[in-house]
Motif scaffolding. Structure first.
Motif, PDB file in Angstrom:
ATOM      1  N   VAL A 172      -8.038   1.950   1.131  1.00  0.00           N
ATOM      2  CA  VAL A 172      -7.050   1.974   0.022  1.00  0.00           C
ATOM      3  C   VAL A 172      -6.752   0.601  -0.481  1.00  0.00           C
ATOM      4  O   VAL A 172      -6.445   0.668  -1.943  1.00  0.00           O
ATOM      5  CB  VAL A 172      -5.534   2.637   0.618  1.00  0.00           C
ATOM      6  N   GLU A 173      -7.061  -0.361   0.153  1.00  0.00           N
ATOM      7  CA  GLU A 173      -7.184  -1.693  -0.474  1.00  0.00           C
ATOM      8  C   GLU A 173      -8.142  -1.625  -1.455  1.00  0.00           C
ATOM      9  O   GLU A 173      -7.808  -2.535  -2.441  1.00  0.00           O
ATOM     10  CB  GLU A 173      -7.743  -2.697   0.646  1.00  0.00           C
ATOM     11  N   THR A 179      -9.582   1.193  -3.148  1.00  0.00           N
ATOM     12  CA  THR A 179      -9.226   2.132  -4.187  1.00  0.00           C
ATOM     13  C   THR A 179      -8.151   1.721  -5.192  1.00  0.00           C
ATOM     14  O   THR A 179      -8.144   2.177  -6.181  1.00  0.00           O
ATOM     15  CB  THR A 179      -8.901   3.546  -3.355  1.00  0.00           C
ATOM     16  N   PHE A 180      -7.132   1.314  -4.542  1.00  0.00           N
ATOM     17  CA  PHE A 180      -5.752   0.980  -5.150  1.00  0.00           C
ATOM     18  C   PHE A 180      -5.628  -0.572  -5.541  1.00  0.00           C
ATOM     19  O   PHE A 180      -4.622  -1.035  -5.573  1.00  0.00           O
ATOM     20  CB  PHE A 180      -4.725   1.289  -4.607  1.00  0.00           C
ATOM     21  N   GLU A 181      -6.920  -1.125  -5.757  1.00  0.00           N
ATOM     22  CA  GLU A 181      -6.885  -2.600  -6.104  1.00  0.00           C
ATOM     23  C   GLU A 181      -6.109  -2.993  -7.305  1.00  0.00           C
ATOM     24  O   GLU A 181      -5.295  -3.855  -7.294  1.00  0.00           O
ATOM     25  CB  GLU A 181      -8.304  -2.964  -6.330  1.00  0.00           C
ATOM     26  N   ARG A 182      -6.084  -2.405  -8.367  1.00  0.00           N
ATOM     27  CA  ARG A 182      -5.399  -2.531  -9.597  1.00  0.00           C
ATOM     28  C   ARG A 182      -4.066  -2.317  -9.236  1.00  0.00           C
ATOM     29  O   ARG A 182      -3.029  -3.158  -9.875  1.00  0.00           O
ATOM     30  CB  ARG A 182      -5.992  -1.568 -10.546  1.00  0.00           C
ATOM     31  N   GLU A 183      -3.300  -1.502  -8.614  1.00  0.00           N
ATOM     32  CA  GLU A 183      -1.854  -1.456  -8.172  1.00  0.00           C
ATOM     33  C   GLU A 183      -1.488  -2.297  -7.247  1.00  0.00           C
ATOM     34  O   GLU A 183      -0.426  -2.851  -7.482  1.00  0.00           O
ATOM     35  CB  GLU A 183      -1.735  -0.014  -7.583  1.00  0.00           C
ATOM     36  N   LEU A 184      -2.390  -2.789  -6.573  1.00  0.00           N
ATOM     37  CA  LEU A 184      -1.998  -3.773  -5.114  1.00  0.00           C
ATOM     38  C   LEU A 184      -1.798  -5.263  -5.947  1.00  0.00           C
ATOM     39  O   LEU A 184      -1.058  -6.001  -5.495  1.00  0.00           O
ATOM     40  CB  LEU A 184      -2.649  -3.631  -4.108  1.00  0.00           C
ATOM     41  N   LEU A 239       2.197   0.406  -1.558  1.00  0.00           N
ATOM     42  CA  LEU A 239       1.798   1.950  -1.318  1.00  0.00           C
ATOM     43  C   LEU A 239       2.488   2.652  -0.147  1.00  0.00           C
ATOM     44  O   LEU A 239       2.582   1.865   0.595  1.00  0.00           O
ATOM     45  CB  LEU A 239       0.223   1.796  -1.102  1.00  0.00           C
ATOM     46  N   ALA A 266      -9.219   9.676  -1.866  1.00  0.00           N
ATOM     47  CA  ALA A 266      -9.056   8.314  -2.489  1.00  0.00           C
ATOM     48  C   ALA A 266      -9.662   7.138  -1.612  1.00  0.00           C
ATOM     49  O   ALA A 266      -8.813   6.290  -1.233  1.00  0.00           O
ATOM     50  CB  ALA A 266      -7.795   7.974  -3.042  1.00  0.00           C
ATOM     51  N   VAL A 269      -2.204   8.638  -0.365  1.00  0.00           N
ATOM     52  CA  VAL A 269      -1.140   7.891  -0.756  1.00  0.00           C
ATOM     53  C   VAL A 269      -0.188   8.972  -1.392  1.00  0.00           C
ATOM     54  O   VAL A 269      -0.515   9.904  -2.106  1.00  0.00           O
ATOM     55  CB  VAL A 269      -1.692   7.072  -2.093  1.00  0.00           C
ATOM     56  N   VAL A 316       3.340   5.183  -5.415  1.00  0.00           N
ATOM     57  CA  VAL A 316       3.360   3.864  -5.633  1.00  0.00           C
ATOM     58  C   VAL A 316       4.638   3.300  -5.742  1.00  0.00           C
ATOM     59  O   VAL A 316       5.449   4.077  -6.872  1.00  0.00           O
ATOM     60  CB  VAL A 316       2.328   3.306  -6.723  1.00  0.00           C
TER      61      VAL A 316
END
Length: 660
Positions: free
Chosen positions: A229-230, A232-237, A269, A460, A524, A527
């Motif tokens: 998930v680090e 996959t959700f790079e943009r959010e993190l 997350l 994801a 997930v 967010v």
């Protein structure tokens, strides 16, 4: 008339002594020279102070002032109950600002050698891969320098004592600075590494992708999500970088902050994982693997009513903290050379023959296509002979297909065949026998695809495999042979060419359990921002409704319940909660045992409670022998933990019941 005589008057200008006029000329020249020099100085002063003052001021400011990017704190990651799985901790990095190094080559070399000597001492005490000499430091500078004023990291995650020592030596080491940067800390290491992934430097093949993203401010120095998930959700993190305008001294050390635009922290997350269940699943799996000498295994648990992943365990695993700190060559080489591939999430990337767990799906298909009904039965004597299509009357050329038990099961309906895992029943249901046509390959594959096999589930996470549901064209392309009835027989019991991932098998099981809804597995839940406010909720996503009626799915579930109450999965027949499931023992290519048998994987897929399922799970043990003996007891331990049921005294996680 005055006749007196007067003395003659001399002209001093013309009658001056010889050489006097030369002195006057020299004086005049000197006066002109002084005047011209003064004029030149005035002109130069005017040029410096008036004409070029702005430019020189900019150069002076460039030497004293820096506009520095401030990294945003990366978002935190929690489990479904709010427990922190990943956080940021301060870390010290030794960096060099190239413009601060001496211009003289000899002085530069001496300084870098002094720095290398300090780092070598540090390396000897910690095993860190610090540069050993000035040449190695120069190589890092050549590789990573972006601009003369941008710090280049020489060694990251260093001990605080070393950082303070170098800070004390700053007068002797101009250009060397200590940076405090956030370091990703994975609190549970190997337990959650495959789901979480890790962050690391931007890979060479991804540089253009990141640097050319519109509206983003990535640099070559940034660390990004690489797996899990680090990634996959790079943009959010990642958050948004801040800026600060600072004044530096001659050693490139910050002495004042003139302006500061703070960074915006990344969002956090909340995963669907339950840390307690994750730990219980891993403990049970590792113990079961240990008992049978297996080196790889998988457990995945899901809420069948939503597709939420409750636990995802893939063994062997790896410590993602190694990558967060900057993995050494030796550690990476060891992980890469491991034949069991610990860096691979086998729950989503491993592709295996499913064995008898797959019988659930041709059973549902045959009922829906009215090939069979609940009363249709087959008499299992332990073996059938499939006539050769070219020599149907020659029994010597017939192909033998055996049940897992040589004594046979007698008359078997769809419910009892699922309970007893009767191979003979599913040979005939899938490929037909004599005058009975069976499902046939096309319908068989149609329903397999409907339950999500042969395609990624879309979870994801990176690296998901599609599995394999082959057809006649596939076999002709890959083997140069046509598809035959025997191939359909093998597919009907989860053997032959069919391959599935553990997550695909679980997702198909969940669709049977919940009445026919195939969900996209979700890892997930939502967010949230730095204040805890929900930013993006993740709703359950339906892939499709499987084309099987409630009545027929209920009949399949009844067969899975019978497998637990009276069949091959009786070791998970818990008094406190009704469980339904299907065992599997899948042959795979490998060395034969003393009896001439191929090695086998152990499988079990299940859901509970039977009437209103809230958990579905799959257990896979590589080379684990029989599913009933190995995978079922592991599942029983996990379900006891989930439902809070104590383990009975003397209960063994691996027991030897008969079965598939």
């Amino acid at each position: 008339m005055d006749t007196r005589s007067y003395p003659l008057q001399r002209d001093t200008a013309t009658d001056s002594p010889p050489g006097a006029w030369r002195s006057s000329l020299r004086i005049l020249f000197l006066e002109i020279l002084v005047t011209a020099t003064f004029a030149l100085l005035v002109w130069q002063l005017w040029r410096l102070q008036i004409v070029h003052s702005a430019g020189y001021q900019l150069q002076a400011d460039a030497n004293r002032f820096r506009l520095v990017a401030v990294d945003a704190p990366r978002g935190v990651i929690y489990d479904r109950t709010g427990r922190i799985l990943v956080r940021n901790v301060p870390s010290y990095a030794i960096s060099i600002i190239p413009s601060g190094l001496p211009e003289d080559a000899a002085a530069r070399r001496q300084e870098l050698n002094e720095l290398a000597a300090l780092l070598t001492t540090y390396r000897a005490g910690t095993g860190s891969s610090a540069p050993a000499n000035s040449e190695e430091i120069e190589a890092i500078l050549k590789r990573d320098t972006v601009s003369a004023y941008t710090p280049v990291a020489i060694l990251t995650d260093v001990d605080k004592q070393l950082a303070f020592l170098l800070e004390e030596q700053h007068a002797k080491l101009p250009g060397v600075v200590i940076e405090v940067t956030p370091l990703r800390q994975y609190l549970y290491g190997t337990l959650t590494s495959h789901a979480l992934g890790y962050v690391g430097p931007i890979a060479a093949e991804k540089v253009d992708y990141y640097l050319n993203q519109a509206g983003e401010d990535y640099t070559l120095r940034d660390r990004v999500g690489v797996m899990g998930v680090e990634a996959t959700f790079e943009r959010e993190l990642r958050g948004t970088k801040g800026r600060k305008h600072v004044e530096v001294d001659a050693f490139e050390r910050e002495i004042a902050t003139l302006a500061y635009d703070p960074p915006a922290p990344g969002n956090s997350l909340e995963l669907t994982l339950d840390l307690d269940l994750q730990r219980a699943a891993e403990d049970a799996l590792r113990e079961g693997m240990r008992r049978v000498g297996s080196t790889a295994g998988v457990v995945v648990a899901m809420d069948p009513q939503s597709g939420e992943i409750l636990a995802m365990v893939s063994v062997p695993s790896y410590d993602n903290n190694l990558f967060a700190r900057g993995i050494s060559y030796a550690d990476y080489a060891a992980l890469s050379a491991d034949p069991e591939r610990p860096l691979v999430n086998h729950a989503i990337s491993g592709q295996y023959p499913p064995g008898s767990t797959f019988k659930v799906f041709p059973a549902a298909a045959a009922l829906e296509e009215k090939v069979i009904d609940r009363n249709w039965s087959v008499r299992c004597t332990g073996e059938i002979l499939l006539p050769n299509r070219y020599f149907p009357d020659d029994p010597t050329k017939a192909q033998h297909f055996k049940c897992w038990t040589p004594w046979g099961h007698g008359n078997q309906s769809v419910v009892s065949a699922l309970a007893n895992s009767c191979d003979i029943f599913f040979y005939q249901v899938s490929g037909g026998f004599e005058s009975f046509g069976g499902l046939g390959l096309d319908k068989f594959n149609q329903y397999a695809h409907a339950f999500g096999f042969g395609e990624p589930t879309g979870i994801a996470l990176q690296g998901e495999s599609p599995g394999l549901i082959p057809d006649d064209r596939w076999k002709r392309v890959n083997y140069g042979e046509p598809w035959v009835t025997g191939d359909t027989y093998n597919a009907g019991i989860g053997q032959g060419f069919d391959l599935v991932t553990p997550l695909q098998l679980l997702n198909g099981t969940a669709a049977v359990a919940n009445g026919g809804t195939l969900y996209r597995p979700k890892i997930v839940r939502r967010v949230v921002d730095s204040t805890g406010k929900e930013v993006v909720p993740f709703q359950s996503e339906v892939i499709r409704q499987v084309p099987v009626s409630d009545t027929n799915l209920a009949l399949v579930r009844l067969g899975m319940r019978a497998a637990v109450t009276e069949g091959t999965a009786h070791r998970v027949n818990l008094a406190e909660v009704a469980v339904a499931g299907k065992t599997g023992t899948a042959e795979y290519p490998g060395p034969l045992d003393a009896a001439g048998n191929l090695p086998t994987h152990a499988w079990f897929t299940a859901f509970a409670p039977y009437e209103n399922p809230e958990i579905a799970l799959v257990v896979f043990v590589s080379g684990g022998h029989e599913g009933a003996k190995v995978a079922v007891p592991i599942a029983a331990q996990i379900l006891r933990s989930y439902f809070g049921i104590p383990t009975p005294p003397g209960e063994d996680i691996v027991a030897p019941p008969p079965g598939d």
